[in-house]
Design an enzyme around this catalytic site. Structure first.
Site, PDB file in Angstrom:
ATOM      1  CG  ASP A  55     -12.904  -6.144 -23.523  1.00  0.00           C
ATOM      2  OD1 ASP A  55     -12.143  -7.068 -23.162  1.00  0.00           O
ATOM      3  OD2 ASP A  55     -13.837  -5.729 -22.824  1.00  0.00           O
ATOM      4  CD  GLU A  86     -16.343  -3.028 -24.883  1.00  0.00           C
ATOM      5  OE1 GLU A  86     -15.598  -3.262 -23.921  1.00  0.00           O
ATOM      6  OE2 GLU A  86     -17.595  -3.038 -24.815  1.00  0.00           O
ATOM      7  CB  CYS A 116     -13.609   5.159 -22.987  1.00  0.00           C
ATOM      8  SG  CYS A 116     -14.451   3.615 -23.406  1.00  0.00           S
ATOM      9  CG  HIS A 142      -2.240  -0.669   0.946  1.00  0.00           C
ATOM     10  ND1 HIS A 142      -2.912  -1.416   1.876  1.00  0.00           N
ATOM     11  CD2 HIS A 142      -3.008  -0.700  -0.174  1.00  0.00           C
ATOM     12  CE1 HIS A 142      -4.033  -1.874   1.348  1.00  0.00           C
ATOM     13  NE2 HIS A 142      -4.111  -1.450   0.113  1.00  0.00           N
TER      14      HIS A 142
END
Length: 819
Positions: free
Chosen positions: A702, A678, A747, A445
């Site tokens: 994709d 896609e 996108c 983290h």
């Protein structure tokens, strides 16, 4: 409806739950009811019913009456630590009991001396149960009225409260039971009225504890038994089994793409890159002081101190987690750790055994951290630091001490053995040029926080770093993963030039702010943000985004037992739009299936889920889910700025079906509807889809996967997956050409790639939707080029034979056009 009265199961003083010296009961987290400060030594049944469970420590018992009302009676506070001492069970699970029958006999004197309190909560649960009246603030004898209940009856007097189910499954998770699926199990169980355990070999873990689940060390192919009990036992069993048996190949980041071997400078110390960037500065060691526990002053006082320390840290973590960004997410995870019942129970047991509160919490978190560090999965092992962090924070709160961070001079290269998230949050990030750690890992983290703050970090430098003294000049290369003490003048000059060039580019990007941007010859390019929450949208607004080009709505649907209702969806979407006032927000319809399962949708198991029921196919197969989401969107107050995007469209018919649903739900209302491109089929058929669409948006991740037949989650082929492959670029070009006047955006991840964005614009893309952190840099990139030059560049890329050749061309183009 039926009404009945519970009798007092024990003699004593009846009191409200709010007066119980345990926040879990006092705050109603366990349930509704009241409590009795006992004067008697036998617990009786407050009603006719059946014994469901008796805790192994015999201090708690659950009953169920014929109406399905469930009762928990918990003798004493923290009495589990007595380990059966002083308790005698007079009944067994499954026994039928009558009102007033004795259930458990206990040693009241022993309870008063060894437990935190003898107070005995009486908790009521069950569907349709309302407490009409509580007879509190009075002395009661066994048999006196205690609570008057109103119960909604269905006519079915059978009860499933005692149902028990078990199932043997094989773990199908590619990376075993790691933090993410463990969290999904805990979240699913939290929403159900059931308890569940996982068993493997001689080890058992509660499904309510992510730490306990991780401690099982379940790997791919492990055999495990799920045991569930309670009214929702069957549902819980299905939910847990779905998590364990559904492969999530794409849940982890794809393996890093092979890079050219880096030749390190003489004298450099090699480590592992945890956060990218280049830094010059002066070394400064951070030597942390671990809390030093004091001797126990007695179990009662130490229990109280432990609770005070936990409450103080809970309050601080709540404040830390209320902000935005990655740090808030880390501290939200720390709140989950602190709320874990196994941690608290283990710490209380140590206090009862003679440890002080501070020693108990430190030992407990150390033990649990050691379990995680033993995992073969590096990501699980690195979560051990979070446990240690939480333990040290509670210990400091108990002791009234602090681990104050030193003041740092500007340009500090911070050196440490390791660094915990809370320590990072307390540092003055503006003074830190870079961080170098002896230990640590790239997915810890603190590494995530460092990258989010833009601070280069190198970890796993091992003992060689110990030889670097304070005030030593140092170069830290977070891209190549090394540090160099006392670099030469030539090295410093070259590094300074690179840092200055990067700093100037970042300043130009920030200066653009909220302004719309164009290429140098006047072509407008919108730079929007990919968002998953209102917090993301707020970050995007601050970065100057032109809107939201992709709102992932699946964040509302995943990691839960039931689908969100329309009101919850509307509230979430409206919050995003409020964060981007007056700007377009593109809401993608539910995109689940494949690598994003939602167990409550009851999707079939598929041999190849990437080619199965996913994206729009799920929505069309579940019109109730589609209608709920469309209705939520159509009820938004600022509908003029809302747009709907349909995922995984392969044919015009699918988009037409969604358009028909919109017309049916809101006749005469127009809202922009678009399709995600896609698949190769959608790209080649873009002209057909565009007839029903107001816009098209290319999901490059994709599209690349389906075009190149390379699964992002398959390590053996993931390196082949590059959106700059000429085949992918040609499909993007076809989409832009066939779309005609219908605008096209990208996108997917390709839009944020600084080497790819110029090519996309040259191919005809006019909107780029990127992560919020890339808004300014992408705007700066747009303003640096003329459209005619980008078109020539794009055509050159289409003529190449491989992604490697395209990337080489793109790097050369970037270097030639650098300011």
């Amino acid at each position: 409806m039926s009404e009945f009265t519970l009798i007092a199961p024990i003699a004593g003083w009846a009191m409200p739950l709010t007066e119980v010296a345990d926040p879990a009961f006092a705050q109603g987290m366990v349930g509704q009811g009241l409590a009795i400060e006992p004067t008697g030594d036998t617990l009786h049944s407050p009603c006719d019913g059946q014994v469901l469970t008796i805790h192994a420590a015999r201090h708690a018992i659950t009953l169920c009456d014929a109406n399905g009302v469930e009762l928990l009676m918990h003798i004493g506070i923290d009495s589990v630590a007595l380990g059966r001492d002083g308790f005698t069970a007079l009944v067994a699970p499954g026994d039928r009991v009558k009102t007033g029958d004795p259930l458990i006999r206990f040693d009241l004197d022993l309870l008063v001396m060894r437990a935190q309190a003898a107070t005995t909560p009486i908790i009521v649960a069950g569907d349709g149960v309302t407490i009409v009246e509580r007879f509190t603030d009075r002395l009661v004898a066994v048999g006196d009225p205690l609570m008057r209940l109103l119960v909604e009856t269905s006519g079915d007097t059978t009860t499933a409260s005692g149902e028990r189910h078990s199932r043997d499954v094989t773990v199908a998770l590619d990376h075993g039971l790691h933090a993410r699926p463990a969290g999904r199990i805990v979240a699913a169980l939290r929403a159900l009225d059931a308890s569940a355990n996982l068993r493997t070999g001689e080890h058992t873990a509660s499904a309510a504890s992510s730490i306990a689940l991780l401690g099982l060390g379940l790997s791919h192919g492990s055999a495990v038994t799920i045991d569930a009990e309670g009214p929702d036992a069957a549902v819980a069993l299905d939910a847990i089994a779905a998590v364990l048996t559904t492969p999530e190949a794409n849940a982890a980041p794809p393996p890093p793409v092979a890079r050219p071997v880096v030749t390190l400078p003489d004298g450099a110390i090699a480590g592992v890159c945890a956060a990218p960037g280049l830094a010059l500065g002066t070394a400064r060691w951070l030597r942390r002081a671990r809390p030093v526990p004091l001797a126990s002053t007695g179990a009662v006082a130490e229990r109280a101190a432990l609770y005070r320390g936990i409450a103080a840290v809970e309050a601080q973590l709540a404040a830390d987690a209320s902000g935005h960004g990655q740090a808030a997410g880390v501290f939200a995870a720390h709140r989950e750790i602190l709320a874990d019942p196994t941690l608290r129970t283990a710490a209380i047991a140590r206090v009862q055994a003679g440890d002080s509160a501070a020693a108990a919490i430190l030992a407990t978190t150390d033990d649990q951290a050691a379990t995680l560090r033993a995992s073969a999965d590096a990501r699980i092992a690195e979560r051990a630091d979070d446990l240690v962090d939480v333990g040290e924070r509670v210990a400091h709160a108990i002791l009234g001490t602090s681990d104050a961070m030193p003041s740092l001079a500007a340009g500090t290269i911070l050196l440490a053995g390791d660094l915990l998230p809370s320590h990072f949050a307390a540092l003055d990030a503006a003074s830190i040029a870079g961080i170098a750690l002896v230990r640590g890992g790239p997915t810890a983290h603190v590494a995530i926080l460092s990258a989010g703050a833009g601070i280069p970090m190198v970890v796993a430098l091992r003992n060689a770093l110990e030889d670097v003294a304070d005030d030593t000049p140092m170069l830290l290369d977070g891209d190549a993963g090394y540090v160099l003490a006392s670099p030469s003048a030539d090295v410093i000059t070259a590094a300074r030039a690179t840092i200055d060039r990067r700093t100037a580019a970042e300043a130009r990007a920030r200066a653009l702010g909220d302004a719309a941007v164009t290429t140098t010859d006047g072509t407008a390019i919108a730079v929007q943000a990919n968002c998953g929450s209102a917090a993301d949208a707020a970050t995007a607004q601050a970065a100057g985004a032109d809107g939201c080009g992709l709102l992932r709505t699946e964040f509302l649907f995943l990691d839960r037992a039931t689908a969100p209702d329309r009101a919850e969806q509307r509230c979430a979407y409206a919050a995003v739009m409020s964060a981007l006032p007056g700007k377009p927000v593109t809401i993608r319809l539910l995109d689940v299936g494949g690598d994003k399962p939602a167990p409550y949708l009851d999707l079939p198991a598929e041999e190849n889920p990437a080619l199965g029921l996913r994206g729009v196919r799920v929505s069309l197969a579940r019109p109730d889910v589609l209608d709920a989401q469309l209705t939520a969107i159509l009820s938004l107050p600022d509908l003029a700025h809302a747009r709907i995007m349909v995922p995984m469209v392969a044919s015009a018919d699918e988009l037409a079906a969604v358009r028909a649903a919109l017309t049916r739900l809101a006749p005469g209302t127009h809202i922009q509807l678009g399709a995600m491109i896609e698949t190769p089929a959608a790209a080649i058929g873009a002209d057909l889809i565009a007839r029903h669409a107001d816009f098209l948006s290319i999901g490059s991740n994709d599209l690349a996967q389906y075009t190149l037949a390379a699964d992002r989650g398959n390590a053996s082929v993931a390196a082949m997956l590059d959106g700059l492959h000429p085949a992918v670029l040609r499909l993007i070009a076809e989409t832009c050409t066939r779309a005609g006047s219908t605008p096209v955006s990208v996108c997917g991840g390709l839009a944020a790639d600084p080497l790819a964005a110029p090519i996309l614009i040259g191919l005809g893309v006019r909107t780029l939707s990127v992560p919020p952190g890339r808004i300014a840099a992408t705007k700066a990139l747009v303003t640096a080029h003329a459209l005619f030059a980008l078109r020539t560049h794009a055509q050159q890329a289409l003529a190449l034979a491989s992604a490697a050749e395209v990337r080489a061309l793109a790097r050369r183009f970037a270097e030639e056009n650098a300011a």
